[in-house]
Write a protein that holds these residues in place. Structure first.
Motif, short mmCIF file in Angstrom:
data_model
loop_
_atom_site.label_atom_id
_atom_site.label_comp_id
_atom_site.label_asym_id
_atom_site.label_seq_id
_atom_site.Cartn_x
_atom_site.Cartn_y
_atom_site.Cartn_z
N ALA A 263 5.35 36.59 47.22
CA ALA A 263 4.53 35.61 47.94
C ALA A 263 3.10 36.11 48.16
O ALA A 263 2.20 35.31 48.41
N ALA A 264 2.90 37.41 48.07
CA ALA A 264 1.55 37.95 48.23
C ALA A 264 0.70 37.68 46.98
O ALA A 264 -0.52 37.70 47.03
N SER B 95 3.37 28.65 56.89
CA SER B 95 4.02 29.87 56.37
C SER B 95 2.96 30.94 56.14
O SER B 95 1.76 30.65 56.14
N GLY B 96 3.42 32.15 55.92
CA GLY B 96 2.52 33.22 55.54
C GLY B 96 1.90 32.94 54.18
O GLY B 96 0.73 33.24 53.94
N THR B 97 2.70 32.37 53.30
CA THR B 97 2.21 32.03 51.96
C THR B 97 1.05 31.04 52.06
O THR B 97 0.03 31.18 51.37
N THR C 205 5.47 44.59 46.11
CA THR C 205 5.36 43.70 47.26
C THR C 205 6.30 42.52 47.06
O THR C 205 6.85 42.33 45.98
N PHE C 206 6.46 41.74 48.12
CA PHE C 206 7.14 40.46 47.97
C PHE C 206 6.20 39.55 47.18
O PHE C 206 4.99 39.54 47.41
N SER D 18 3.07 36.13 59.02
CA SER D 18 4.23 35.27 58.75
C SER D 18 5.20 35.33 59.92
O SER D 18 5.39 36.37 60.53
N LYS E 257 10.96 38.22 60.02
CA LYS E 257 9.76 38.94 60.43
C LYS E 257 9.88 39.36 61.91
O LYS E 257 10.83 38.99 62.59
N ASN F 171 8.41 34.02 59.38
CA ASN F 171 9.66 33.66 58.73
C ASN F 171 10.84 34.32 59.45
O ASN F 171 10.63 35.18 60.31
N ASP G 53 -2.63 41.05 53.70
CA ASP G 53 -1.32 40.44 53.90
C ASP G 53 -0.65 41.23 55.02
O ASP G 53 -0.05 42.28 54.79
N THR H 188 1.66 40.03 56.91
CA THR H 188 2.86 39.26 57.23
C THR H 188 3.97 40.13 57.82
O THR H 188 4.83 39.65 58.52
N GLU H 189 3.94 41.41 57.49
CA GLU H 189 4.98 42.32 57.98
C GLU H 189 4.46 43.22 59.09
O GLU H 189 5.16 44.10 59.56
N GLY I 42 6.86 29.85 59.33
CA GLY I 42 5.52 29.67 59.92
C GLY I 42 4.64 30.85 59.59
O GLY I 42 5.10 31.85 59.04
N LEU J 107 -2.06 32.82 53.19
CA LEU J 107 -2.66 33.57 52.08
C LEU J 107 -3.38 32.62 51.14
O LEU J 107 -4.50 32.90 50.68
N VAL K 243 -1.40 44.59 51.04
CA VAL K 243 -0.18 44.32 51.81
C VAL K 243 0.16 45.54 52.67
O VAL K 243 0.20 46.66 52.18
C1 LIG Z 1 7.17 37.36 54.28
C2 LIG Z 1 6.08 37.76 53.36
C3 LIG Z 1 5.16 36.83 52.84
C4 LIG Z 1 5.30 35.35 52.96
O1 LIG Z 1 5.46 34.83 54.19
P1 LIG Z 1 6.20 33.41 54.34
O2 LIG Z 1 5.98 33.05 55.75
O3 LIG Z 1 7.63 33.65 54.00
O4 LIG Z 1 5.56 32.45 53.40
C5 LIG Z 1 4.13 37.30 52.07
N1 LIG Z 1 3.98 38.60 51.80
C6 LIG Z 1 4.85 39.52 52.26
C7 LIG Z 1 4.61 40.94 51.94
C8 LIG Z 1 5.94 39.13 53.03
O5 LIG Z 1 6.82 40.05 53.45
#
Ligand SMILES: *Cc1c(COP(=O)(O)O)cnc(C)c1O
Length: 391
Positions: A83-84, A54-56, A80-81, A196, A201, A198, A167, A169-170, A208, A59, A141
């Motif tokens: 998860a960051a 995952s992106g998490t 931010t989301f 990420s 995305k 997910n 980050d 991920t986006e 992933g 990180l 991010v």
């Molecule tokens: C999606 C996202 C993540 C986490 O990614 P995952 O693959 O869902 O764990 C982290 N930070 C931001 C800003 C995201 O949008």
């Protein structure tokens, strides 16, 4: 219903996944994983890539490799989301929340001011005056695919000894087209970059992600940590505490097919954004946020800035009204420093993030969305805002 964002499997997805199943390589070994890593490395012009669960996870492993631990602090954005931010907690480090600017990304001016006014430089370490702890890193991010101001941020990081974890991920595919970092992709400018895949995305592997570090050696260490830190292929020797964070071959099979389509996905995202931009150009109460000048953005998510002061009701009322009329939208995240696990954390002059968190709406942006649907979204929004406006 016009959905906010759904995956697109128009390419070789089924073929490659079936192939992985037929070969019996479904878990954390298999050729698709290395193929995905090599494709990504080529695309991003990086030395190597570590595919993760995952992106998490990407990180988290970046923080582990950077040596962030219980005695340290890490600067993070609040808009931010979550998860960051959570991986900072996994490492028992302490977050310091920073504001955004009008790009919705971390505000470099405030970041610099914080480092200069609230911290001391002691023997090449950035020490927070409030508690004497070292601030080791900053998580940046790239919100909605829009590149944060990496020119400023890298300069601040160099001045104040900060490790930069991007980050991205986006922002897979977003890159500079001029300036100091011309040709550089989001996630490859700082010391670490996390991606990420997910479900919503720009490309997806179900779940992933991937990590990139500044040197191939660091990226290899992340790979090692993601596979239980196994030092010997036969004898189960482990010299570090590892994780089960490696991507599976099934996910990677999907990912290889998705990566093949990435340039086309970006092209469609950009085309659709341009149409929305045109439709909203003279619409009162709505401003579609731009992507940073001097960059070529993947334009993953479109952000509308609604003039809420002229609208009777909240962002959620707008969302619900849109939903009733067949258009799925999404409000921007609640601020992380206001969430229960972070209530007591340090937050530095958070102003713009509060402002934007009550007015940013994301609108449908799937790669399959049709021109007619885009026009429908704009027309429904016009109706809804017209009915809810005070004027
Ligand atoms: C999606 C996202 C993540 C986490 O990614 P995952 O693959 O869902 O764990 C982290 N930070 C931001 C800003 C995201 O949008």
């Amino acid at each position: 219903m016009i959905p906010l964002s759904i995956p697109n499997f128009e390419g070789n997805e089924k073929k490659y996944v079936e192939d992985a199943v037929e070969q019996g390589w479904v878990s954390t070994g298999g050729a698709y994983i290395t193929q995905l890593e090599n494709m990504m490395a080529g695309y991003l012009r990086a030395e190597s890539v570590a595919a993760c669960q995952s992106g998490t996870a990407a990180l988290h492993l970046s923080l582990v490799d950077a040596g962030v631990g219980a005695e340290d602090m890490v600067i993070v954005p609040t808009l931010t989301f979550i998860a960051a931010v959570n991986p900072v907690k996994y490492q028992q480090a302490e977050p310091i929340f920073m504001d955004c600017d009008e790009t919705l990304c971390i505000d470099p001016k405030k970041l610099r001011k914080f480092c200069e006014e609230e911290c001391d430089d002691i023997d090449g370490r950035l020490i927070y005056k409030g508690n004497g702890k070292q601030i080791k890193a900053v998580v940046v991010v790239h919100v909605f695919g829009n590149l944060a101001d990496m020119e400023q941020i890298m300069e601040i990081a160099e001045d104040h000894h900060l490790i930069v974890i991007e980050d991205a991920t986006e922002a897979l595919g977003t890159h500079y087209i001029g300036g100091r970092f011309e040709g550089k992709y989001a996630g490859t400018i700082g010391h670490y970059g996390a991606f990420s895949f997910n479900g919503n995305k720009i490309i997806t592997t179900g779940g992933g992600g991937a990590a990139i570090a500044r040197t191939g050696e660091m990226t290899e260490h992340i790979k090692y940590l993601s596979t239980q830190a196994k030092d010997d292929p036969h004898l189960y020797i482990h010299n570090e505490v590892g994780y089960n964070y490696r991507m599976t071959n099934l996910q990677a099979a999907l990912g290889v097919a998705q990566l093949e389509e990435l340039p086309e996905f970006i092209r469609r995202k950009q085309r659709n954004y341009a149409l929305y931009q045109e439709l909203f150009s003279d619409m009162p109460l709505v401003k579609i946020l731009p992507f940073r000048e001097g960059t070529d953005s993947n334009q993953w998510f479109y952000a509308l800035d609604l003039s809420m002061e002229k609208i009777c009701g909240s962002l959620y009322d707008v969302m619900n009204e849109m939903e009733k009329r067949g258009v799925q939208t999404r409000a921007i995240w609640g601020l992380v420093h206001e969430q229960k696990p972070y209530k007591n954390a340090i937050a530095y002059q958070i102003e713009k993030a509060v402002y934007y968190s009550g007015r940013i709406l994301n609108i449908p942006c799937s790669t399959q969305i049709t021109e007619q649907e885009i026009r429908e979204v704009a027309s429904v929004l016009t109706d809804v805002l017209g009915e809810m406006s005070y004027e």
